[in-house]
Design an enzyme around this catalytic site. Sequence first.
Site, PDB file in Angstrom:
ATOM      1  N   GLY A   1       0.799  -1.231   0.000  1.00 28.89           N
ATOM      2  CA  GLY A   1       0.000   0.000   0.000  1.00 28.89           C
ATOM      3  C   GLY A   1       0.824   1.270   0.000  1.00 28.89           C
ATOM      4  N   SER A   2       2.071   1.205  -0.444  1.00 29.10           N
ATOM      5  CA  SER A   2       2.877   2.447  -0.446  1.00 29.10           C
ATOM      6  C   SER A   2       2.286   3.462  -1.419  1.00 29.10           C
ATOM      7  CB  SER A   2       4.342   2.149  -0.783  1.00 29.10           C
ATOM      8  OG  SER A   2       4.497   1.812  -2.148  1.00 29.10           O
ATOM      9  N   ASN A   3       1.737   2.979  -2.538  1.00 31.20           N
ATOM     10  CA  ASN A   3       1.083   3.915  -3.469  1.00 31.20           C
ATOM     11  C   ASN A   3      -0.188   4.479  -2.851  1.00 31.20           C
ATOM     12  OD1 ASN A   3       2.251   4.276  -6.296  1.00 31.20           O
ATOM     13  ND2 ASN A   3       2.546   2.098  -5.915  1.00 31.20           N
TER      14      ASN A   3
ATOM     15  N   LEU B   1      -8.080  -9.631 -11.515  1.00 28.17           N
ATOM     16  CA  LEU B   1      -8.620  -9.062 -12.755  1.00 28.17           C
ATOM     17  C   LEU B   1      -9.972  -8.413 -12.427  1.00 28.17           C
ATOM     18  CD1 LEU B   1      -8.144  -8.953 -15.853  1.00 28.17           C
ATOM     19  CD2 LEU B   1      -9.536 -11.032 -16.024  1.00 28.17           C
TER      20      LEU B   1
ATOM     21  N   HIS C   1       1.013   0.305 -13.676  1.00 24.69           N
ATOM     22  CA  HIS C   1       1.805  -0.892 -13.963  1.00 24.69           C
ATOM     23  C   HIS C   1       3.278  -0.499 -13.942  1.00 24.69           C
ATOM     24  CE1 HIS C   1       2.626  -4.875 -15.456  1.00 24.69           C
ATOM     25  NE2 HIS C   1       3.440  -4.341 -16.348  1.00 24.69           N
TER      26      HIS C   1
ATOM     27  N   GLU D   1       6.466   5.870  -9.412  1.00 25.79           N
ATOM     28  CA  GLU D   1       5.037   5.673  -9.099  1.00 25.79           C
ATOM     29  C   GLU D   1       4.577   6.681  -8.068  1.00 25.79           C
ATOM     30  OE1 GLU D   1       4.219   1.588  -8.038  1.00 25.79           O
ATOM     31  OE2 GLU D   1       5.687   0.897  -9.492  1.00 25.79           O
TER      32      GLU D   1
HETATM   33  C1  GRF Z   1       3.592  -1.364  -7.500  1.00 29.41           C
HETATM   34  O1  GRF Z   1       4.793  -1.858  -8.001  1.00 29.41           O
HETATM   35  C2  GRF Z   1       2.635  -1.127  -8.631  1.00 29.41           C
HETATM   36  O2  GRF Z   1       3.262  -0.790  -9.832  1.00 29.41           O
HETATM   37  C3  GRF Z   1       1.993  -2.465  -8.798  1.00 29.41           C
HETATM   38  O3  GRF Z   1       1.897  -3.010  -7.502  1.00 29.41           O
HETATM   39  C4  GRF Z   1       2.862  -2.386  -6.679  1.00 29.41           C
HETATM   40  C5  GRF Z   1       2.122  -1.741  -5.544  1.00 29.41           C
HETATM   41  O4  GRF Z   1       3.019  -1.441  -4.546  1.00 29.41           O
HETATM   42  N1  GRF Z   1       0.704  -2.322  -9.410  1.00 29.41           N
HETATM   43  P1  GRF Z   1       2.404  -0.815  -3.183  1.00 29.41           P
HETATM   44  O5  GRF Z   1       1.498  -1.865  -2.588  1.00 29.41           O
HETATM   45  O6  GRF Z   1       1.635   0.428  -3.577  1.00 29.41           O
HETATM   46  O7  GRF Z   1       3.593  -0.518  -2.346  1.00 29.41           O
END
Ligand code: GRF
Length: 193
Positions: free
Chosen positions: A13-15, A88, A105, A175
């Site tokens: 969940g870092s994003n 999916l 991605h 990202e």
């Molecule tokens: C990231 O590498 C993103 O590109 C892919 O899954 C990963 C998510 O990382 N879709 P995080 O869970 O947000 O750290």
Amino acid sequence: MEKKIAIFASGTGSNAKKIIEYFLGNDQIRVDLVISNKGTAPVLAIAQSFGIDTMVIDRSSFYQSDIIVDQLKGRDIELLVLAGFLWLVPDYLVRAFPNQIVNIHPALLPKFGGKGMYGMNVHKAVKESGETETGITIHYVNEKYDDGKSIFQATCPVYDADTPEQIAKRVLQLEHENFPKVIEKVLLEAGNN
Ligand code: GRF
């Protein structure tokens, strides 16, 4: 009326964290819900620490019921953000939210995409291919893995000495820097048409 986002994530969940933090204090856009397919996913604790509602789904609720779409429509969610979500997206959800589902991605699609290409599998494939650059693709989601219309790409170099882990780290930085801004742009543009 503020625009609400639902984030789907399966893991760290870092994003998701960066997206939540980016919109804190924003009176136009808000992360309203975080959904995961794993009850132990750290992303759920991150959401809860910000007071954001969370939901854990299983395959039957996601693929055979209206629970999710009713929940999202009931909350007036305008954008579904897949941030490391490994399942999916079912056709009914793609149809219920046309051009309202985005995914990130960790490679330059259409290369290194498709079923099974996630996480370290992607960076290992990039390394083995001898590519001198990689990056990220943010795209709309359709019924196939990593196949929808591209919205944004950013690149970074791949050095001979790189390990897949070093590539992953460089890509993750891209990202974090770009996903929140692209989400904001998609939502604000959606408001104009
Ligand atoms: C990231 O590498 C993103 O590109 C892919 O899954 C990963 C998510 O990382 N879709 P995080 O869970 O947000 O750290």
